[in-house]
Each structure stands twice: as C-alpha cells, then as structure tokens.
Design a protein around this motif. Structure first.
Motif, PDB file in Angstrom:
ATOM      1  N   PRO A   1      73.664  65.442  51.976  1.00 52.89           N
ATOM      2  CA  PRO A   1      73.761  64.915  50.642  1.00 52.89           C
ATOM      3  C   PRO A   1      73.447  63.585  50.336  1.00 52.89           C
ATOM      4  N   ALA A   2      73.862  62.610  51.121  1.00 54.34           N
ATOM      5  CA  ALA A   2      73.545  61.284  51.317  1.00 54.34           C
ATOM      6  C   ALA A   2      71.923  61.110  51.419  1.00 54.34           C
ATOM      7  N   LEU A   3      71.564  61.621  52.431  1.00 51.46           N
ATOM      8  CA  LEU A   3      70.015  61.641  52.586  1.00 51.46           C
ATOM      9  C   LEU A   3      69.201  62.153  51.475  1.00 51.46           C
ATOM     10  N   HIS A   4      69.724  63.339  50.825  1.00 54.45           N
ATOM     11  CA  HIS A   4      69.276  63.678  49.569  1.00 54.45           C
ATOM     12  C   HIS A   4      69.084  62.425  48.424  1.00 54.45           C
ATOM     13  N   ARG A   5      70.219  61.881  48.251  1.00 57.94           N
ATOM     14  CA  ARG A   5      70.188  60.692  47.144  1.00 57.94           C
ATOM     15  C   ARG A   5      69.446  59.453  47.615  1.00 57.94           C
ATOM     16  N   TYR A   6      69.401  59.246  48.906  1.00 57.73           N
ATOM     17  CA  TYR A   6      68.329  58.195  49.233  1.00 57.73           C
ATOM     18  C   TYR A   6      67.048  58.449  48.941  1.00 57.73           C
ATOM     19  N   ALA A   7      66.544  59.803  49.423  1.00 57.84           N
ATOM     20  CA  ALA A   7      65.259  60.311  49.354  1.00 57.84           C
ATOM     21  C   ALA A   7      64.809  60.303  47.757  1.00 57.84           C
TER      22      ALA A   7
ATOM     23  N   ARG B   1      65.999  58.586  45.273  1.00 55.93           N
ATOM     24  CA  ARG B   1      65.849  57.065  44.920  1.00 55.93           C
ATOM     25  C   ARG B   1      64.429  56.843  45.186  1.00 55.93           C
ATOM     26  N   ARG B   2      64.074  57.153  46.217  1.00 57.83           N
ATOM     27  CA  ARG B   2      62.663  56.553  46.808  1.00 57.83           C
ATOM     28  C   ARG B   2      61.595  57.345  46.198  1.00 57.83           C
ATOM     29  N   LEU B   3      61.602  58.479  46.155  1.00 54.02           N
ATOM     30  CA  LEU B   3      60.382  59.389  45.735  1.00 54.02           C
ATOM     31  C   LEU B   3      60.620  60.645  44.663  1.00 54.02           C
ATOM     32  N   GLY B   4      61.794  60.475  44.130  1.00 54.95           N
ATOM     33  CA  GLY B   4      62.158  61.495  43.105  1.00 54.95           C
ATOM     34  C   GLY B   4      62.832  62.868  43.575  1.00 54.95           C
ATOM     35  N   PRO B   5      63.550  63.359  42.638  1.00 55.83           N
ATOM     36  CA  PRO B   5      64.377  64.673  43.025  1.00 55.83           C
ATOM     37  C   PRO B   5      63.458  65.897  43.745  1.00 55.83           C
ATOM     38  N   ASP B   6      62.237  66.152  43.246  1.00 58.09           N
ATOM     39  CA  ASP B   6      61.617  67.060  43.726  1.00 58.09           C
ATOM     40  C   ASP B   6      61.128  66.649  45.169  1.00 58.09           C
ATOM     41  N   ALA B   7      60.607  65.632  45.369  1.00 62.02           N
ATOM     42  CA  ALA B   7      60.036  65.471  46.926  1.00 62.02           C
ATOM     43  C   ALA B   7      61.381  65.106  47.707  1.00 62.02           C
ATOM     44  N   ALA B   8      62.627  64.842  47.171  1.00 59.54           N
ATOM     45  CA  ALA B   8      63.823  64.727  48.009  1.00 59.54           C
ATOM     46  C   ALA B   8      64.094  66.043  48.824  1.00 59.54           C
ATOM     47  N   ASP B   9      63.937  67.047  48.201  1.00 56.41           N
ATOM     48  CA  ASP B   9      64.254  68.207  48.637  1.00 56.41           C
ATOM     49  C   ASP B   9      63.636  68.388  50.005  1.00 56.41           C
TER      50      ASP B   9
END
Length: 188
Positions: free
Chosen positions: A34-40, A42-50
């Motif tokens: 979950p924390a890694l997803h929030r970080y990613a 913030r940097r790349l957007g929700p689609d790329a975070a997955d």
C-alpha cells in the motif's frame, strides 16, 4: 497462534523463510504494497502505480535470495527496487510533471479523481512541479524518498545503493534547486 507470529515476524525472517516457503513472502507484500503504491502513484499516476508495485514485488521475489539479512525492514530495499522501476519510466514521470505545469491540473485528477483522499498527487504549485521535472534522476529520487516515502537518509542510501554522504549532497542540490524555483516564482 502461527498467524500472530507471522504478523510480528521481521521482514528479514519472512524473506529468509520465503526461499523455502514462497508463500511467506505474501506478508512482506501485504505490509509494504500500500505505501509503495501511494509513492508510485504520486510519481507516475495511479495506472502506472499498479504496474510499478507489481514489477517491484516480482523483482523482489525473484531476487529474495540476495536480500541482505542484516536489514530487519525490507522497506528501503523495496523502495530501491521501486525507484529503479520508476527510473525506467523517467520520461513518463517528467512528461507528467510538465503536463501539470502547462495545464495546472494533475493528470490523475482528470482521469478519475485524485489518487489519494485529502492529498492530490501533485496538489502543489506549478513552480514546484517544474523544479521536480528539472532535477536529475538521482536527486529527484533522494528528495522524493525522503519527502514522500518518509525514509531516513540511511534508508535512502540503502535504497539507492549509495553512501549517506551522497544522499546528503543529492538532497542539498535538490533542495537548493527547488528553493530557487519557488523563490523565482514568488518574485515573478
């Protein structure tokens, strides 16, 4: 009883055990995804975070036998892998920041609402986003690992595989550049 022992087990113990029992790695995922997803996000957007989280944990799982077991928490190791995955998408990250600077709206908010409740991924001003886009990759990684992932300097050093002194100099450079961008915006 085994469940509570697993919940309290250190990441290093779980990773060591996962070499023999791969399902033990699921707890590491549950703790940190979950924390890694929030970080990613913030940097790349929700689609790329997955995708970033998936690639991060796939790489971590594949290389778990190389984990340095003197590190009790896998957090810096995982953020280091995530930073490498994000680095492969550097153009997308910088393009996202530049689009925000041009339009004043976070692209993640256009395509379905803010990524995080209460904190838009780039709910900041244009000069700050422009400064982030202009930073060198290593400087941006160090700054955002401290600011957004809330890692210590030592954890950032471990995540990026550099000495703590390098982290300090990268942060100094990044902060100076961001400060200059913000001061220029105030006077402009």
């Amino acid at each position: 009883m085994a469940e509570s022992a697993t919940a309290e087990a250190a990441d290093t113990d779980l990773i060591r055990r996962s070499v023999r029992e791969p399902e033990a790695f699921a707890t590491v995922f549950d703790r940190h995804a979950p924390a890694l997803h929030r970080y990613a996000a913030r940097r790349l957007g929700p689609d790329a975070a997955d995708d970033v989280v998936s690639e991060t944990f796939l790489a971590a799982f594949e290389h778990r036998h190389r984990y340095e077991h003197d590190q009790i928490s896998a957090r810096p190791w995982l953020y280091g892998i995530a930073s490498n995955v994000i680095g492969k998408r550097r153009r997308r990250e910088v393009a996202r920041y530049r689009a925000y600077v041009r339009g004043g709206v976070d692209p993640a908010e256009i395509t379905g609402g803010p990524v995080e409740d209460g904190v838009g991924t780039l709910a900041v001003n244009r000069p700050l986003v422009a400064a982030l886009a202009g930073l060198r990759k290593g400087d941006r990684d160090a700054l955002l690992l401290v600011a957004w992932a809330e890692l210590t300097y030592e954890e950032v050093a471990g995540a990026l595989g550099v000495p703590v002194g390098t982290v300090r100099s990268r942060l100094n450079r990044a902060r100076k550049k961001v400060r200059q961008a913000l001061e220029g915006a105030d006077h402009g």
